[in-house]
Scaffold this active site. Structure first.
Site, PDB file in Angstrom:
ATOM      1  NE  ARG A  30      45.772 -19.949  27.908  1.00  0.00           N
ATOM      2  CZ  ARG A  30      45.455 -20.605  29.014  1.00  0.00           C
ATOM      3  NH1 ARG A  30      44.965 -21.811  28.945  1.00  0.00           N
ATOM      4  NH2 ARG A  30      45.617 -20.055  30.195  1.00  0.00           N
ATOM      5  CD  GLU A  59      38.455 -23.818  24.279  1.00  0.00           C
ATOM      6  OE1 GLU A  59      38.029 -23.517  25.405  1.00  0.00           O
ATOM      7  OE2 GLU A  59      39.571 -24.292  24.095  1.00  0.00           O
ATOM      8  CG  HIS A  79      40.425 -26.225  28.747  1.00  0.00           C
ATOM      9  ND1 HIS A  79      41.673 -26.741  28.938  1.00  0.00           N
ATOM     10  CD2 HIS A  79      40.416 -25.027  29.365  1.00  0.00           C
ATOM     11  CE1 HIS A  79      42.404 -25.876  29.635  1.00  0.00           C
ATOM     12  NE2 HIS A  79      41.651 -24.836  29.907  1.00  0.00           N
TER      13      HIS A  79
END
Length: 123
Positions: A30, A59, A79
């Site tokens: 994270r 993001e 990710h």
């Protein structure tokens, strides 16, 4: 590590600055576990000397001017958490197309094209 109130910013700039220049920080957990902007500042000071990340404060990371995309000592990847089989098939097809395009000298979907080596006869 889970992101909860107590873990947000648990890694500080001071923590990063204690890392060796030969250290590699990998964050695939994270982004907010690291104090905002601390990683960029520490990498500019080569403490740690390198980083590999696939999580970001914003993001998806699409701004080609974002510092992480422009530091020579950082590897940034998207990710990918849990996905369905259909999503994997789409992603692998897209990735294959990108590899083929790059091999042919015509990369596609590049967020920071200035990071690509200059190609003979091209930009």
């Amino acid at each position: 590590m889970r992101l909860v109130k107590e873990t947000r910013g648990i890694v500080t700039k001071a923590d990063l600055m204690r890392m060796k220049p030969s250290a590699l920080l990998v964050n695939t957990s994270r982004a907010p576990l690291i104090e905002p902007d601390a990683l960029v500042e520490a990498l500019r000071a080569a403490r740690p000397g390198m980083a590999a990340v696939d999580v970001y404060e914003e993001e998806p990371l699409t701004d080609p001017k974002h510092p992480l995309l422009n530091l020579p000592n950082v590897v940034c990847t998207p990710h990918i958490g849990y996905v369905t089989r259909d999503e994997y098939e789409i992603q692998f097809s897209d990735i294959f197309d990108q590899v083929v395009a790059n091999t042919n000298g015509t990369p596609i979907n590049v967020v920071n094209p200035q990071a690509l080596p200059a190609r003979q006869g091209g930009p």
